[in-house]
Scaffold this active site. Structure first.
Site, PDB file in Angstrom:
ATOM      1  N   ASP A  45       0.805  -1.095   0.008  1.00  0.00           N
ATOM      2  CA  ASP A  45       0.239   0.023   0.134  1.00  0.00           C
ATOM      3  C   ASP A  45       0.789   1.215   0.003  1.00  0.00           C
ATOM      4  O   ASP A  45       2.042   1.346   0.045  1.00  0.00           O
ATOM      5  CB  ASP A  45      -0.986   0.095   1.086  1.00  0.00           C
ATOM      6  CG  ASP A  45      -0.337  -0.373   2.458  1.00  0.00           C
ATOM      7  OD1 ASP A  45       0.924  -0.738   2.569  1.00  0.00           O
ATOM      8  OD2 ASP A  45      -1.021  -0.729   3.357  1.00  0.00           O
ATOM      9  N   ASN A  77      -7.564  -1.917  14.431  1.00  0.00           N
ATOM     10  CA  ASN A  77      -8.986  -2.429  14.084  1.00  0.00           C
ATOM     11  C   ASN A  77      -9.146  -3.441  13.125  1.00  0.00           C
ATOM     12  O   ASN A  77     -10.082  -3.695  12.411  1.00  0.00           O
ATOM     13  CB  ASN A  77      -9.474  -1.009  13.074  1.00  0.00           C
ATOM     14  CG  ASN A  77      -8.872  -0.751  11.895  1.00  0.00           C
ATOM     15  OD1 ASN A  77      -7.940  -1.390  11.477  1.00  0.00           O
ATOM     16  ND2 ASN A  77      -9.171   0.286  11.025  1.00  0.00           N
ATOM     17  N   HIS A  91      -7.129  -4.094  10.155  1.00  0.00           N
ATOM     18  CA  HIS A  91      -6.917  -3.907   8.893  1.00  0.00           C
ATOM     19  C   HIS A  91      -5.901  -4.822   8.326  1.00  0.00           C
ATOM     20  O   HIS A  91      -4.760  -5.046   9.319  1.00  0.00           O
ATOM     21  CB  HIS A  91      -6.767  -2.645   8.548  1.00  0.00           C
ATOM     22  CG  HIS A  91      -5.577  -1.771   8.699  1.00  0.00           C
ATOM     23  ND1 HIS A  91      -5.708  -0.387   9.044  1.00  0.00           N
ATOM     24  CD2 HIS A  91      -4.541  -1.942   9.205  1.00  0.00           C
ATOM     25  CE1 HIS A  91      -4.712  -0.011   9.385  1.00  0.00           C
ATOM     26  NE2 HIS A  91      -3.685  -0.975   9.355  1.00  0.00           N
ATOM     27  N   GLU A 134      -9.572  -1.510   5.000  1.00  0.00           N
ATOM     28  CA  GLU A 134     -10.239  -1.249   6.266  1.00  0.00           C
ATOM     29  C   GLU A 134     -11.365  -1.795   6.518  1.00  0.00           C
ATOM     30  O   GLU A 134     -11.931  -2.381   5.356  1.00  0.00           O
ATOM     31  CB  GLU A 134     -10.654   0.542   6.399  1.00  0.00           C
ATOM     32  CG  GLU A 134      -9.252   1.246   6.244  1.00  0.00           C
ATOM     33  CD  GLU A 134      -8.526   1.556   7.397  1.00  0.00           C
ATOM     34  OE1 GLU A 134      -8.290   0.557   8.348  1.00  0.00           O
ATOM     35  OE2 GLU A 134      -8.227   2.561   7.768  1.00  0.00           O
TER      36      GLU A 134
HETATM   37  C1  F6R Z   1       1.245  -1.139   5.986  1.00  0.00           C
HETATM   38  C2  F6R Z   1       0.270  -2.155   6.267  1.00  0.00           C
HETATM   39  C3  F6R Z   1      -0.590  -2.100   7.451  1.00  0.00           C
HETATM   40  C4  F6R Z   1       0.242  -2.388   8.794  1.00  0.00           C
HETATM   41  C5  F6R Z   1      -0.588  -2.203   9.899  1.00  0.00           C
HETATM   42  C6  F6R Z   1       0.137  -2.306  11.447  1.00  0.00           C
HETATM   43  O1  F6R Z   1       1.951  -1.335   4.780  1.00  0.00           O
HETATM   44  O2  F6R Z   1       0.017  -3.085   5.453  1.00  0.00           O
HETATM   45  O3  F6R Z   1      -1.680  -2.955   7.718  1.00  0.00           O
HETATM   46  O4  F6R Z   1       0.780  -3.568   8.718  1.00  0.00           O
HETATM   47  O5  F6R Z   1      -1.209  -0.760   9.928  1.00  0.00           O
HETATM   48  O6  F6R Z   1       1.164  -1.040  11.493  1.00  0.00           O
HETATM   49  P1  F6R Z   1       2.264  -1.159  12.668  1.00  0.00           P
HETATM   50  O7  F6R Z   1       3.283  -2.106  12.006  1.00  0.00           O
HETATM   51  O8  F6R Z   1       2.964   0.025  12.467  1.00  0.00           O
HETATM   52  O9  F6R Z   1       1.604  -1.403  13.975  1.00  0.00           O
END
Ligand code: F6R
Length: 241
Positions: free
Chosen positions: A67, A134, A136, A141
């Site tokens: 992403d 959440n 995701h 989302e």
């Molecule tokens: C970003 C992604 C997101 C993160 C998630 C956790 O490329 O794929 O799904 O893996 O937001 O983020 P952290 O590791 O910062 O808690």
């Protein structure tokens, strides 16, 4: 889902790195899916160190990032392009790298191009995922339906809040992102779900409570035949190992 509960974050990064090392040994030109955020930082350090020591070779591999914010300049300090360059791509050579382009004029054309590139590469052999508070995955989302291919998503308040720590006060934070779709994630041959820290314990507990919550995108992973959860004890405190 296979579960590997590790003593701490460092051990979890080692365990995840071992899986990637095994994959590259077996198929040097693997197509690897990569995540950003704080969780993979230690893993990418491990990749850089193992690659420097000649223990991992990414030179034939292809990287597809999950992403990118939209819109965002590629050279913005908080773009995922900048993150990947700083933590991995400036240090480790891949045959090709592909991140959704946050400065594309038309996000929908960019998503179609990303889908075409991933398809041409043959899909993902091994995908690294983190999880949002959440639930995701990538930037998919919680929603009532999920596009299968790449798409532009509206980030939720919760995600914007969680990621606001990276943006300067008063700086305009992108409220959209381009993300790999659930169908592309689900088509990965093997998925490593790396989770660390007590802050993730609640969503992990919910994920494993024995129900398919359709508003928790990570629940789709419960149906995938080849997911390895690599998790530290702090994040795993609410589940049975
Ligand atoms: C970003 C992604 C997101 C993160 C998630 C956790 O490329 O794929 O799904 O893996 O937001 O983020 P952290 O590791 O910062 O808690």
């Amino acid at each position: 889902m296979k579960k590997n509960v590790c003593e701490n974050y460092e051990e979890a990064c080692q365990a995840a790195a071992d899986i990637f090392a095994g994959q590259l040994k077996q198929k040097p030109d693997s197509v690897l899916g990569l995540a950003t955020g704080s969780t993979p930082v230690g893993l990418y350090k491990e990749f850089v160190s193992r690659s420097g020591a000649g223990k991992m070779d990414f030179s034939q591999a292809h990287a597809f990032n999950l992403d990118e914010y939209y819109p965002i300049r590629a050279d913005h300090p908080q773009s995922y392009k900048t993150f990947m360059d700083e933590h991995l791509f400036d240090h480790v050579k891949f045959t090709s790298t592909r991140i959704p382009c946050g400065e594309a004029t038309d996000p929908h054309i960019e998503c179609d191009g990303y889908d075409a590139d991933l398809e041409a590469a043959g899909g993902l052999d091994l995908l690294l995922l983190g999880i949002g508070h959440n639930g995701h995955i990538g930037f998919n989302e919680p929603a009532s339906s999920y596009p299968l291919g790449a798409y532009m998503v509206d980030l939720t308040e919760e995600t914007l809040e969680a990621n606001s720590r990276f943006f300067c006060d008063g700086e305009k934070q992108p409220v959209n992102a381009l993300t790999m779709g659930i169908g592309q994630i689900f088509a990965a041959k093997h998925i490593v779900l790396l989770i660390s820290g007590a802050g993730k314990a609640e969503i992990v507990k919910k994920l494993f409570e024995g129900k398919l919550h359709t508003d928790i995108p990570a629940c789709f992973l419960l149906l995938h035949p080849n997911v390895t959860l690599v998790i530290d004890k702090d994040a795993a405190q609410g589940i049975k190992s």
